[in-house]
Structures are given as C-alpha cells and as structure tokens.
Design a protein around this motif. Sequence first.
Motif, PDB file in Angstrom:
ATOM      1  N   UNK A   1       1.367   0.998  -3.113  1.00  0.00           N
ATOM      2  CA  UNK A   1       0.830   1.999  -4.048  1.00  0.00           C
ATOM      3  C   UNK A   1       1.885   3.014  -4.486  1.00  0.00           C
ATOM      4  N   UNK A   2       3.164   2.716  -4.256  1.00  0.00           N
ATOM      5  CA  UNK A   2       4.232   3.567  -4.765  1.00  0.00           C
ATOM      6  C   UNK A   2       4.568   4.777  -3.931  1.00  0.00           C
ATOM      7  N   UNK A   3       4.124   4.819  -2.681  1.00  0.00           N
ATOM      8  CA  UNK A   3       4.376   5.984  -1.837  1.00  0.00           C
ATOM      9  C   UNK A   3       5.614   5.806  -0.959  1.00  0.00           C
ATOM     10  N   UNK A   4       5.841   4.621  -0.438  1.00  0.00           N
ATOM     11  CA  UNK A   4       6.845   4.449   0.620  1.00  0.00           C
ATOM     12  C   UNK A   4       8.258   4.134   0.126  1.00  0.00           C
ATOM     13  N   UNK A   5       8.437   3.622  -1.046  1.00  0.00           N
ATOM     14  CA  UNK A   5       9.745   3.291  -1.622  1.00  0.00           C
ATOM     15  C   UNK A   5      10.454   2.128  -0.922  1.00  0.00           C
ATOM     16  N   UNK A   6       9.750   1.322  -0.142  1.00  0.00           N
ATOM     17  CA  UNK A   6      10.375   0.153   0.475  1.00  0.00           C
ATOM     18  C   UNK A   6      10.619  -0.961  -0.542  1.00  0.00           C
ATOM     19  N   UNK A   7       9.886  -0.976  -1.639  1.00  0.00           N
ATOM     20  CA  UNK A   7       9.937  -2.098  -2.581  1.00  0.00           C
ATOM     21  C   UNK A   7      10.909  -1.879  -3.743  1.00  0.00           C
ATOM     22  N   UNK A   8      11.876  -0.997  -3.587  1.00  0.00           N
ATOM     23  CA  UNK A   8      12.794  -0.701  -4.692  1.00  0.00           C
ATOM     24  C   UNK A   8      13.581  -1.924  -5.130  1.00  0.00           C
TER      25      UNK A   8
END
Length: 104
Positions: A64-71
């Motif tokens: 949901x765009x909170x953690x920034x692991x998927x950059x």
Amino acid sequence: MSRPRGPLALVDARPGPGFQVTFDGAPLDVLPGQTIAAALWSAGITSWRRTRVEQRPRGVFCGIGVCFDCLVTVNGVPNQRACLAPARPGDEIRTQDGDGHVEV
C-alpha cells in the motif's frame, strides 16, 4: 457445469488489450490497470530491489505504499513504488540497488 468464479467472472470484467514493458531488459506482458508490482508478480518475479548494505532481495511487503521495500527504477527515475505505480506501455523497469541514490 459450473463456471469458474474468479474476480473477473464475478464482475463480468473484460480487460482491454495487453501491452509490453521491459524488466531488466527482458520483455514482460502486462494487462491494463496493473501496477508494476502486479505485473512483476504475474510474471513470477518476487524481488526487484536489493538493500544498500547487504544486497538482500526485496519486493512487495505492505502493498500500500508505506514501507518502500518495492522501489524500482522506471524510465531512469529511481525510487518509484512498484505497488502504487501503474505500468504503462513501453516502460523500462529496472531492479534498484539500495535507495536509488549514487554514493558520493
């Protein structure tokens, strides 16, 4: 005979024609409306960032765009959240190392 009851059948949805993007130089088929993360997951790719210090693999964690692991880097622009960024025809998506900033 019963019909499969997946999400597309439940809403009687018919996605538009697919398109292609590239991921680390390889072509990848995408459906309209998919985020970059969804397109990568659909292709069996679960990791597209490496941590800065230990080079550990990362992908979607919160979704949901909170953690920034998927950059990922998209069209040369680093730090794009794959879980939020819509895939667009012709996008060049690259695995991102660390936080996307060049070490000085």
